[in-house]
Design an enzyme around this catalytic site. Structure first.
Site, PDB file in Angstrom:
ATOM      1  N   LYS A 115       0.542  -1.212  -0.252  1.00 21.26           N
ATOM      2  CA  LYS A 115      -0.243  -0.089   0.222  1.00 21.26           C
ATOM      3  C   LYS A 115       0.943   1.203   0.056  1.00 21.26           C
ATOM      4  O   LYS A 115       0.502   2.584  -1.315  1.00 21.26           O
ATOM      5  CB  LYS A 115      -1.287  -0.216   1.021  1.00 21.26           C
ATOM      6  CG  LYS A 115      -2.152  -0.999   0.841  1.00 21.26           C
ATOM      7  CD  LYS A 115      -3.005  -0.609   1.302  1.00 21.26           C
ATOM      8  CE  LYS A 115      -4.392  -1.661   1.761  1.00 21.26           C
ATOM      9  NZ  LYS A 115      -5.458  -1.169   2.247  1.00 21.26           N
ATOM     10  N   LYS A 201      -5.496 -10.023  -6.923  1.00 20.74           N
ATOM     11  CA  LYS A 201      -6.371 -10.286  -5.496  1.00 20.74           C
ATOM     12  C   LYS A 201      -7.619  -9.448  -5.747  1.00 20.74           C
ATOM     13  O   LYS A 201      -7.169  -8.379  -6.084  1.00 20.74           O
ATOM     14  CB  LYS A 201      -5.928 -10.397  -3.997  1.00 20.74           C
ATOM     15  CG  LYS A 201      -6.387  -9.312  -3.703  1.00 20.74           C
ATOM     16  CD  LYS A 201      -5.559  -8.930  -2.261  1.00 20.74           C
ATOM     17  CE  LYS A 201      -6.058  -8.193  -1.327  1.00 20.74           C
ATOM     18  NZ  LYS A 201      -5.588  -7.783  -0.201  1.00 20.74           N
ATOM     19  N   LYS A 204     -11.496  -4.563  -3.479  1.00 22.46           N
ATOM     20  CA  LYS A 204     -12.161  -2.661  -3.607  1.00 22.46           C
ATOM     21  C   LYS A 204     -11.580  -1.546  -4.405  1.00 22.46           C
ATOM     22  O   LYS A 204     -12.195  -1.012  -4.985  1.00 22.46           O
ATOM     23  CB  LYS A 204     -12.655  -2.456  -2.323  1.00 22.46           C
ATOM     24  CG  LYS A 204     -13.458  -3.659  -1.595  1.00 22.46           C
ATOM     25  CD  LYS A 204     -13.326  -3.444  -0.222  1.00 22.46           C
ATOM     26  CE  LYS A 204     -14.101  -3.837   0.993  1.00 22.46           C
ATOM     27  NZ  LYS A 204     -13.639  -3.497   2.387  1.00 22.46           N
TER      28      LYS A 204
HETATM   29  P1  TYM Z   1     -11.008  -6.316   4.604  1.00 24.82           P
HETATM   30  O1  TYM Z   1     -12.022  -5.466   4.877  1.00 24.82           O
HETATM   31  O2  TYM Z   1     -10.208  -5.973   3.438  1.00 24.82           O
HETATM   32  O3  TYM Z   1     -11.652  -7.591   3.640  1.00 24.82           O
HETATM   33  C1  TYM Z   1     -11.785  -8.064   4.908  1.00 24.82           C
HETATM   34  C2  TYM Z   1     -12.438  -9.912   4.615  1.00 24.82           C
HETATM   35  O4  TYM Z   1     -11.869 -10.248   3.325  1.00 24.82           O
HETATM   36  C3  TYM Z   1     -10.822 -11.170   3.299  1.00 24.82           C
HETATM   37  N1  TYM Z   1     -10.715 -10.599   1.119  1.00 24.82           N
HETATM   38  C4  TYM Z   1     -10.355 -11.890   0.998  1.00 24.82           C
HETATM   39  N2  TYM Z   1     -10.668 -13.238   0.743  1.00 24.82           N
HETATM   40  C5  TYM Z   1     -10.372 -13.695  -0.221  1.00 24.82           C
HETATM   41  N3  TYM Z   1      -9.649 -13.403  -1.651  1.00 24.82           N
HETATM   42  C6  TYM Z   1      -9.768 -11.848  -1.358  1.00 24.82           C
HETATM   43  N4  TYM Z   1      -9.502 -10.928  -2.976  1.00 24.82           N
HETATM   44  C7  TYM Z   1     -10.469 -11.295  -0.830  1.00 24.82           C
HETATM   45  N5  TYM Z   1      -9.777  -9.659   0.073  1.00 24.82           N
HETATM   46  C8  TYM Z   1     -10.682  -9.781   1.169  1.00 24.82           C
HETATM   47  C9  TYM Z   1      -9.529 -10.805   3.718  1.00 24.82           C
HETATM   48  O5  TYM Z   1      -9.193 -11.500   4.290  1.00 24.82           O
HETATM   49  C10 TYM Z   1     -10.500 -10.434   5.473  1.00 24.82           C
HETATM   50  O6  TYM Z   1     -10.819 -11.062   6.091  1.00 24.82           O
HETATM   51  N6  TYM Z   1      -7.155  -5.719   7.621  1.00 24.82           N
HETATM   52  C11 TYM Z   1      -8.538  -6.180   7.880  1.00 24.82           C
HETATM   53  C12 TYM Z   1     -10.164  -5.921   8.914  1.00 24.82           C
HETATM   54  C13 TYM Z   1      -9.510  -6.765   9.774  1.00 24.82           C
HETATM   55  C14 TYM Z   1      -9.872  -7.571  11.132  1.00 24.82           C
HETATM   56  C15 TYM Z   1      -8.770  -7.006  11.869  1.00 24.82           C
HETATM   57  C16 TYM Z   1      -9.681  -8.918  10.334  1.00 24.82           C
HETATM   58  C17 TYM Z   1      -9.420  -5.417  10.604  1.00 24.82           C
HETATM   59  N7  TYM Z   1      -9.032  -6.051  12.327  1.00 24.82           N
HETATM   60  C18 TYM Z   1      -9.075  -8.489  12.274  1.00 24.82           C
HETATM   61  C19 TYM Z   1      -9.515  -9.730  11.077  1.00 24.82           C
HETATM   62  C20 TYM Z   1      -9.367  -9.775  11.984  1.00 24.82           C
HETATM   63  C21 TYM Z   1      -9.181  -5.915   6.576  1.00 24.82           C
HETATM   64  O7  TYM Z   1      -8.645  -4.615   5.389  1.00 24.82           O
HETATM   65  O8  TYM Z   1      -9.950  -6.140   5.037  1.00 24.82           O
END
Ligand code: TYM
Length: 339
Positions: A115, A201, A204
């Protein structure tokens, strides 16, 4: 069993979020509920501050994400569903853990490197310390299971390292404060890839709408995106090994397997030898069948702002209460005096 996970309320949730994480929020919520455990799912709105954002959009996206999660099957009767901003203990525990986390650990985070790119100096401090907040999110509730996609695995490993070091440095050997959390990653859908590029991947933030299926896309849009998805001219192989070096084909087969809740071998036993002219419409149909009820429910729930706010307020009250013992114990372990 303590299930904890978060999702950022930015952009529109897509198929990667759904198959990589949300499906397992629902599965583990039900398992936890049945076995006397607990499930906490939150909107990571504090994490959203790590990138430039428009405040009014964050507010709207937070409500929309609650509606999405409920439409996907997260049940506020079984899960503590809330947003971080209403539970100050997340930010407080992050500060306490900042004394334990090491710069070198954060410097190794691939998401930070990706990022920030070449412009590290210009990034927010929040983007750098983001994984410490994520560690606080799960450690606060003594998480055992953390349902996430593959891209979050490294952050979870960091949370374990922070927990371990804190336990070693500040707790008696026989009474560690923090439980070490385990990531729960789905085998077929660990990493759903872009429909335009099998090496990136699904995300969004991809500028191309054609790269992802949004959970609220209508049937025509879904079919159009799948039919236009990048592939190669070869028919599908009959065995897994034949997908090697064919990232786009492998991705579509993995999506099919995850939706049909079977393994890749089963999909190939059915479609091996057939071209994408047959496979893509079948995949499109399966997607429409899965997503149509979700988007219908989402559109209905989205109308009722008060109901959505009430879900968050109730969840936050519960989360504030459940986080108290760990937060208090962390202050105490660090020798901080509070009235
Ligand atoms: P975020 O908001 O980017 O994504 C939410 C969840 O979706 C999963 N994900 C995917 N899984 C498979 N293929 C993909 N292309 C894909 N894109 C997204 C992510 O792995 C995630 O599980 N940092 C985290 C949010 C967070 C969090 C936490 C997660 C904050 N605190 C504590 C677990 C525990 C995030 O930005 O996810």
């Amino acid at each position: 069993m303590r299930v904890v996970s978060g999702i950022q309320p930015t952009g529109t949730p897509h198929l990667g979020n759904y198959l990589g994480a949300i499906v397992n929020y629902v599965k583990l919520q039900d398992e936890a509920h049945a076995s006397g455990g607990e499930c906490f799912i939150f909107l990571a709105d504090l994490h959203a501050l790590s990138m430039p954002h428009i405040p009014a959009e964050l507010t709207a996206a937070t409500r929309e994400m609650v509606a999405t999660l409920v439409a996907c099957g997260v049940d506020p009767g079984k899960t503590v569903l809330f947003n971080q901003a209403q539970v100050p203990a997340h930010a407080e525990l992050q500060w306490l853990l900042n004394g334990t986390a090491r710069m070198g650990w954060l410097n190794r985070m691939t998401q930070w490197k990706d990022k920030a790119g070449k412009n590290r100096e210009g990034q927010s401090i929040a983007l750098f310390t983001y994984p410490v907040l994520q560690a606080a999110d799960v450690l606060l509730y003594q998480a055992t299971h953390v349902p996430v996609g593959e891209d979050q695995k490294q952050h979870l490993e960091l949370a374990r390292d922070i927990a371990q070091k804190f336990n070693n440095d500040f707790c008696p050997e026989d009474a560690p404060l923090f439980t070490l959390p385990e990531p729960y990653i789905p085998p077929a859908a660990a990493r759903i890839m872009s429909l335009r590029d099998g090496t990136a991947k699904m995300s969004k933030s991809d500028p191309s709408e054609m790269s992802r299926i949004n959970l609220v896309d209508d049937a025509d849009t879904i079919m159009k995106k799948i039919k236009k998805a990048k592939t190669d001219p070869e028919p599908l192989p009959s065995e897994d090994a034949g997908l090697e070096g064919r990232a786009e084909a492998a991705n579509l087969v993995a999506i099919y397997a995850a939706l049909a809740q079977c393994d890749v071998a089963k999909v190939l036993s059915e479609y091996g030898g057939q071209g994408f002219g047959t496979f893509k419409p079948a995949l499109g149909e399966l997607l429409i069948e899965t997503l149509a009820p979700i988007s219908a429910r989402f559109l209905e729930l989205k109308q009722d702002r008060e109901a959505l706010d009430a879900i968050l307020a109730r969840g936050a009250a519960r989360a504030r209460e459940r986080g108290v013992p760990t937060l208090d114990a962390a202050y105490k372990a660090l020798g901080l005096v509070r009235g």
